[in-house]
Design a protein around this motif. Structure first.
Motif, short mmCIF file in Angstrom:
data_model
loop_
_atom_site.label_atom_id
_atom_site.label_comp_id
_atom_site.label_asym_id
_atom_site.label_seq_id
_atom_site.Cartn_x
_atom_site.Cartn_y
_atom_site.Cartn_z
N VAL B 12 0.88 -1.17 0.00
CA VAL B 12 0.00 0.00 0.00
C VAL B 12 0.91 1.21 0.00
O VAL B 12 1.68 1.43 0.94
N GLY B 14 1.47 5.14 -0.15
CA GLY B 14 0.91 6.49 -0.01
C GLY B 14 1.99 7.55 0.02
O GLY B 14 1.71 8.72 0.27
N ALA B 15 3.23 7.15 -0.22
CA ALA B 15 4.36 8.09 -0.17
C ALA B 15 4.50 8.81 -1.49
O ALA B 15 4.15 8.26 -2.54
N VAL B 44 -2.45 5.17 -2.95
CA VAL B 44 -3.36 6.10 -2.27
C VAL B 44 -2.61 7.39 -1.96
O VAL B 44 -1.39 7.46 -2.09
N ASP B 45 -3.36 8.38 -1.51
CA ASP B 45 -2.77 9.62 -0.99
C ASP B 45 -1.70 10.14 -1.96
O ASP B 45 -1.92 10.16 -3.16
N ASP B 46 -0.53 10.53 -1.47
CA ASP B 46 0.50 11.08 -2.36
C ASP B 46 1.07 10.02 -3.31
O ASP B 46 1.72 10.37 -4.31
N CYS B 77 -6.69 4.40 -6.10
CA CYS B 77 -8.02 4.78 -5.61
C CYS B 77 -8.54 5.95 -6.45
O CYS B 77 -8.05 7.07 -6.36
N MET B 80 -9.92 9.09 -4.55
CA MET B 80 -8.87 10.03 -4.11
C MET B 80 -8.35 10.83 -5.30
O MET B 80 -7.99 12.00 -5.17
N ARG B 84 -8.58 15.03 -5.82
CA ARG B 84 -7.45 15.94 -6.06
C ARG B 84 -7.58 16.65 -7.40
O ARG B 84 -6.63 17.30 -7.84
N PHE B 117 4.14 5.12 3.69
CA PHE B 117 3.53 6.46 3.69
C PHE B 117 4.57 7.56 3.84
O PHE B 117 4.21 8.71 3.95
#
Lengths: 122, 118
Positions: B12, B14-15, B44-46, B77, B80, B84, B117
């Motif tokens: 996973v 997210g980094a 995910v995320d960044d 995702c 997400m 953005r 992350f």
């Protein structure tokens, strides 16, 4: 017929970023929600993320989106913990937290980490 | 015999693309495939920025696409992504648009899961 009992994975999500600095906490809590039925997530608030443990009326800033996700998790009876020493550092009294948020020591955190199937430090 | 063969590794990510975590995740995925593991990656995320044609780290995107070509499942995702304001058409080939249902599946079906992350 043999009955099998599947043991759910225990996943500890350790949040440490400020909920006001980015939307990372929001996304991580969404991920915890997504697996709440298939696994056993545990949420640990540390560092600046302990701000999420405060009742909404005590937050003197626009409420971060993560607050709503955390409320949903609590309603689903997902355990939410906050690290005692990080509360103390920020002068947040342990008796002024959202209902359902439990204060734990660093030793208890270590126990959770030690017994979890997965640990996600975000 | 290599005991890792056939095991499923879930990553996973997210980094952000310029972080050490992103590079470590890619290296680990390459090694896991070489060892006969199955690899599933969820962005995910960044970590989403890794999948974009406009990524600041194009060499990492190419390595991702090579992983996909070797059989790794790479999903991001899409909620997400939309959050953005990024168009789905910006996502590089070999990377699938998914949802947190894919994340839940990765968690429940992988033998080992690692989170990146930072």
């Amino acid at each position: 017929m043999t009955k099998t009992c599947e043991i759910k994975k225990t996943i500890v999500f350790i949040l440490s970023e400020s909920p006001f600095a980015s939307d990372r906490n929001y996304h991580v809590l969404r991920m915890a929600l997504a697996i709440a039925l298939d696994a056993q997530p545990r949420i640990i608030l540390t560092g600046e993320a302990v701000q999420l443990s405060r009742p909404e009326r005590r937050i003197h800033a626009p409420l971060p989106d993560a607050i709503g996700q955390l409320r949903l998790l609590r309603e689903m009876e997902v355990p939410v913990y906050v690290l005692e020493e990080d509360l103390q550092e920020r002068s947040i009294p342990p008796d002024d937290l959202c209902a359902g948020v439990h204060v734990i020591s660093r030793q208890r955190l270590a126990e959770f980490v030690g017994t979890a199937t997965l640990v996600a430090h975000t | 015999m290599n005991e890792a063969v056939g095991r499923k590794i879930g990553l996973v990510l997210g980094a952000n693309p310029s972080s050490g975590g992103a590079l470590m995740a890619v290296r680990l995925a390459e090694s896991a495939l070489a060892n006969g593991c199955r690899v599933s990656i969820f962005l995910v995320d960044d970590g989403l920025y890794m999948a974009l044609e406009s990524s600041s780290n194009k060499s990492l995107l190419k390595r991702f696409q090579a992983l996909s070509g070797r059989g790794a499942e790479i999903t991001l995702c899409s909620v997400m992504l939309r959050g953005r304001g990024i168009e789905a058409s910006s996502v590089g080939s070999g990377i699938e648009l998914g949802s947190l249902l894919h994340f839940a599946e990765l968690i429940t079906t992988s033998d080992k899961v690692l989170f990146f992350f930072r």
